[in-house]
Design an enzyme around this catalytic site. Structure first.
Site, short mmCIF file in Angstrom:
data_model
loop_
_atom_site.label_atom_id
_atom_site.label_comp_id
_atom_site.label_asym_id
_atom_site.label_seq_id
_atom_site.Cartn_x
_atom_site.Cartn_y
_atom_site.Cartn_z
N ASP A 34 0.72 -1.52 0.13
CA ASP A 34 -0.10 -0.05 -0.13
C ASP A 34 0.64 1.08 -0.02
O ASP A 34 1.60 1.53 1.08
CB ASP A 34 -0.92 0.03 1.30
CG ASP A 34 -1.84 1.13 1.15
OD1 ASP A 34 -2.98 0.88 0.87
OD2 ASP A 34 -1.36 2.14 1.67
N TYR A 51 3.45 9.54 -0.50
CA TYR A 51 4.61 9.07 0.19
C TYR A 51 5.82 9.18 -0.55
O TYR A 51 6.92 8.90 0.20
CB TYR A 51 4.32 7.61 0.39
CG TYR A 51 3.03 7.27 1.14
CD1 TYR A 51 2.32 8.16 1.71
CD2 TYR A 51 2.52 5.80 1.43
CE1 TYR A 51 1.22 7.84 2.39
CE2 TYR A 51 1.23 5.60 1.73
CZ TYR A 51 0.55 6.45 2.42
OH TYR A 51 -0.53 6.16 3.03
N LYS A 103 -2.42 5.87 -4.31
CA LYS A 103 -3.30 6.77 -3.98
C LYS A 103 -3.17 8.38 -4.65
O LYS A 103 -2.05 8.73 -4.61
CB LYS A 103 -3.66 7.00 -2.39
CG LYS A 103 -3.68 5.91 -1.63
CD LYS A 103 -3.76 6.02 -0.39
CE LYS A 103 -3.56 4.71 0.83
NZ LYS A 103 -2.21 4.73 0.99
N HIS A 160 -7.05 9.87 -2.25
CA HIS A 160 -6.58 9.71 -0.78
C HIS A 160 -7.52 10.31 0.13
O HIS A 160 -7.46 9.70 1.33
CB HIS A 160 -5.03 10.30 -0.99
CG HIS A 160 -4.27 9.79 0.06
ND1 HIS A 160 -2.84 9.60 0.03
CD2 HIS A 160 -4.54 9.21 1.38
CE1 HIS A 160 -2.28 9.04 0.93
NE2 HIS A 160 -3.12 9.14 1.94
N LYS A 167 2.46 -0.74 8.93
CA LYS A 167 3.86 -0.53 8.35
C LYS A 167 5.24 -1.09 9.43
O LYS A 167 4.89 -0.54 10.68
CB LYS A 167 4.00 1.02 8.15
CG LYS A 167 5.52 1.68 7.90
CD LYS A 167 6.19 2.09 9.34
CE LYS A 167 7.63 2.89 8.92
NZ LYS A 167 8.32 2.92 10.22
N ARG A 208 9.99 -7.36 12.77
CA ARG A 208 8.74 -6.93 13.23
C ARG A 208 7.96 -7.10 11.76
O ARG A 208 6.66 -7.48 11.82
CB ARG A 208 8.35 -5.54 13.67
CG ARG A 208 9.21 -5.17 15.09
CD ARG A 208 8.79 -3.86 15.66
NE ARG A 208 9.43 -2.81 14.82
CZ ARG A 208 10.87 -2.74 15.50
NH1 ARG A 208 11.18 -3.22 16.14
NH2 ARG A 208 11.47 -1.63 14.95
P1 NDP Z 1 0.74 1.55 11.95
O1 NDP Z 1 -0.20 1.55 12.75
O2 NDP Z 1 1.02 0.66 10.96
O3 NDP Z 1 2.12 1.66 12.86
C1 NDP Z 1 3.49 1.81 12.31
C2 NDP Z 1 4.32 2.02 13.51
O4 NDP Z 1 4.37 0.78 14.44
C3 NDP Z 1 5.73 2.09 13.20
O5 NDP Z 1 6.32 3.15 14.11
C4 NDP Z 1 6.23 0.91 13.49
O6 NDP Z 1 7.58 0.97 13.62
C5 NDP Z 1 5.62 0.27 14.48
N1 NDP Z 1 5.11 -1.14 14.28
C6 NDP Z 1 5.21 -1.91 13.56
N2 NDP Z 1 4.93 -3.17 13.85
C7 NDP Z 1 5.17 -3.24 15.11
C8 NDP Z 1 5.27 -4.29 16.14
N3 NDP Z 1 5.10 -5.64 15.54
N4 NDP Z 1 5.61 -3.97 17.45
C9 NDP Z 1 5.85 -2.84 17.61
N5 NDP Z 1 5.88 -1.66 16.96
C10 NDP Z 1 5.73 -2.08 15.51
O7 NDP Z 1 1.17 3.02 11.28
P2 NDP Z 1 1.00 3.39 9.87
O8 NDP Z 1 0.35 5.05 9.98
O9 NDP Z 1 2.19 3.44 9.14
O10 NDP Z 1 -0.38 2.87 9.09
C11 NDP Z 1 0.22 1.60 8.18
C12 NDP Z 1 -0.33 1.93 6.70
O11 NDP Z 1 -1.54 2.74 6.55
C13 NDP Z 1 0.53 3.12 6.03
O12 NDP Z 1 1.73 2.75 5.89
C14 NDP Z 1 -0.07 3.51 4.75
O13 NDP Z 1 -0.13 2.64 3.90
C15 NDP Z 1 -1.57 3.37 5.61
N6 NDP Z 1 -2.05 4.83 5.99
C16 NDP Z 1 -3.03 5.49 5.13
C17 NDP Z 1 -3.40 6.68 5.47
C18 NDP Z 1 -4.61 7.28 4.50
O14 NDP Z 1 -4.87 8.44 4.82
N7 NDP Z 1 -5.15 6.57 3.67
C19 NDP Z 1 -3.08 7.49 6.62
C20 NDP Z 1 -1.87 6.73 7.24
C21 NDP Z 1 -1.48 5.47 7.09
P3 NDP Z 1 9.02 0.08 12.90
O15 NDP Z 1 8.86 0.67 11.50
O16 NDP Z 1 10.13 0.54 13.54
O17 NDP Z 1 8.38 -1.40 13.09
#
Ligand code: NDP
Length: 277
Positions: free
Chosen positions: A48, A53, A78, A111, A233, A239
Site C-alpha cells: 500500500d 509518500y 492513492k 486519498h 507499516k 517486526r
Molecule cells: P501503523 O499503525 O501501521 O504503525 C506503524 C508504527 O508501528 C511504526 O512506528 C512501526 O515501527 C511500529 N510497529 C510496526 N510493527 C510493530 C510491532 N510488531 N511491534 C511494535 N511496533 C511496531 O501506522 P501507519 O500510520 O504506518 O499505518 C499503516 C499504513 O496505513 C501506512 O503505511 C499507509 O500505507 C496507510 N495509511 C494510510 C493513510 C490514509 O490516509 N489513507 C494514513 C496513514 C496510514 P517500525 O517501522 O520501527 O517497526
C-alpha cells in the site's frame, strides 16, 4: 521464501485483495526497495503506497528485485491531494505507473475527499474511466465519510470497492463499518496499530500472555477477525515477520469483546470532514 497463506477478501467488482499487506507510509524513498523486498520474501503479497509518500519508485524496484512476479503482488496507490479534478487524476495515475514500473495498479484510491475543494465527484469520474481502460483493476476511496460516499453513489452510480479509513482499537468506526457492510464496500484499516500508540496497556498485555503472542499480533488478529484489510507499516525485518505471523491462532469472543472495550473514538490523524490537504 515464506509459506504463510494470507486469506483473500472479495471486492464488489469481482476481483480479490489479500487481507494483509505492507503499508509504506513514512518509509524513506531510499530504503523502500529493500523493505519491500524483505516483505515479499517474508510472504507479503500486498503493498500500500501513495503518490504523497514519494516512494512509489522504491516499491516498483523492490518488486523487481524480489523475483516475485508482478501479477502475484497486489499494489495500491492513492491520488495526491493536489491532483483532484478529472484531467489531473488521469495524469497523476500515469506518473504513478511510470514510477512503479508497471502498466496497471491493482487498486487506485482517492486519498482524501477534501470536501472544501468539492472536486471529488469529478475525480471519481476519472477513476471510473481509468478502471474501464484497465489501468487499475479496482478503484476506491480513502477517508470518505457516509455523506461523501452517498454523493458518489448518487452522482455516478459507481460504488467504491474499498474505503480506507483510520481504524484501530482506539477508533473502531462501528458506524462507518456498518455503512460499508450495507453497500458491499471493503473496509481497509489505516494505522491499524495506531502507529504503535495502542500497544501498551493491560488489556493487550493480558491477551498477549494468554496467546503467547505480541500485543501487535493480537491487534492485527483482531482486525483480521473483524474482516478488515490491514497493512501495518514496519521498516524492521523482525517486526515485518512478526506482523504477518497471525494466521495460526484465534481470539475467542471474550478476547474480541475486551478489545472492543478499548474504543475511545480517538483519531491519530486529521478529521476527513475538515481536512483541506
Ligand atoms: P501503523 O499503525 O501501521 O504503525 C506503524 C508504527 O508501528 C511504526 O512506528 C512501526 O515501527 C511500529 N510497529 C510496526 N510493527 C510493530 C510491532 N510488531 N511491534 C511494535 N511496533 C511496531 O501506522 P501507519 O500510520 O504506518 O499505518 C499503516 C499504513 O496505513 C501506512 O503505511 C499507509 O500505507 C496507510 N495509511 C494510510 C493513510 C490514509 O490516509 N489513507 C494514513 C496513514 C496510514 P517500525 O517501522 O520501527 O517497526
Amino acid at each position: 521464501m515464506s509459506t504463510i497463506t494470507v486469506p483473500d477478501v472479495e471486492l464488489a467488482n469481482g476481483g480479490t485483495i489479500p487481507q494483509f499487506g505492507l503499508g509504506v507510509f513514512q518509509i524513506p524513498p531510499d530504503d523502500t526497495a529493500e523493505v519491500v523486498r524483505e516483505a515479499l520474501e517474508a510472504g507479503y503479497r500486498h503493498l500500500d503506497t501513495a503518490q504523497m509518500y514519494r516512494n512509489e519508485k522504491g516499491v516498483g524496484e523492490g518488486v523487481a528485485k524480489s523475483g516475485v512476479a508482478r501479477e502475484d503482488v497486489f499494489i495500491t496507490t492513492k491520488l495526491a491531494n493536489d491532483a483532484h479534478g478529472y484531467d489531473n487524476a488521469i495524469n497523476a495515475l500515469e506518473g504513478s505507473l511510470q514510477r512503479l514500473g508497471t502498466d496497471y495498479v491493482d487498486l487506485y484510491l482517492i486519498h482524501w475527499p477534501l470536501p472544501g475543494k468539492d472536486l471529488y465527484p469529478a475525480t471519481w469520474t476519472a477513476l471510473g474511466d481509468i478502471l474501464r481502460a484497465e489501468k487499475a483493476r479496482a478503484i476506491g476511496v480513502s477517508n470518505f465519510q457516509p455523506a461523501h460516499l452517498d454523493r458518489l453513489r448518487e452522482e455516478s452510480g459507481v460504488v467504491p470497492s474499498v474505503n480506507q479509513i483510520e481504524l484501530h482499537p482506539l477508533l473502531q468506526q462501528e458506524e462507518l463499518r456498518a455503512y460499508h457492510r450495507g453497500h458491499g464496500i471493503v473496509t481497509e484499516a489505516w494505522s491499524p496499530l495506531a502507529q504503535g500508540e495502542v500497544l501498551a496497556g493491560p488489556v493487550l498485555a493480558k491477551l498477549a500472555e494468554k496467546h503467547g503472542r505480541s500485543a501487535a499480533q493480537i491487534v492485527l488478529r483482531w482486525h483480521i477477525q473483524l474482516g478488515n484489510v490491514v497493512f501495518p507499516k514496519s521498516a524492521n525485518a523482525e517486526r515485518l515477520r512478526e506482523n504477518i505471523d497471525i494466521f495460526d491462532f484465534e481470539l475467542d469472543d471474550e478476547d474480541m469483546r475486551s478489545i472492543t472495550g478499548l474504543d475511545a473514538g480517538r483519531r491519530t490523524g486529521p478529521d476527513p470532514d475538515t481536512f483541506a490537504g
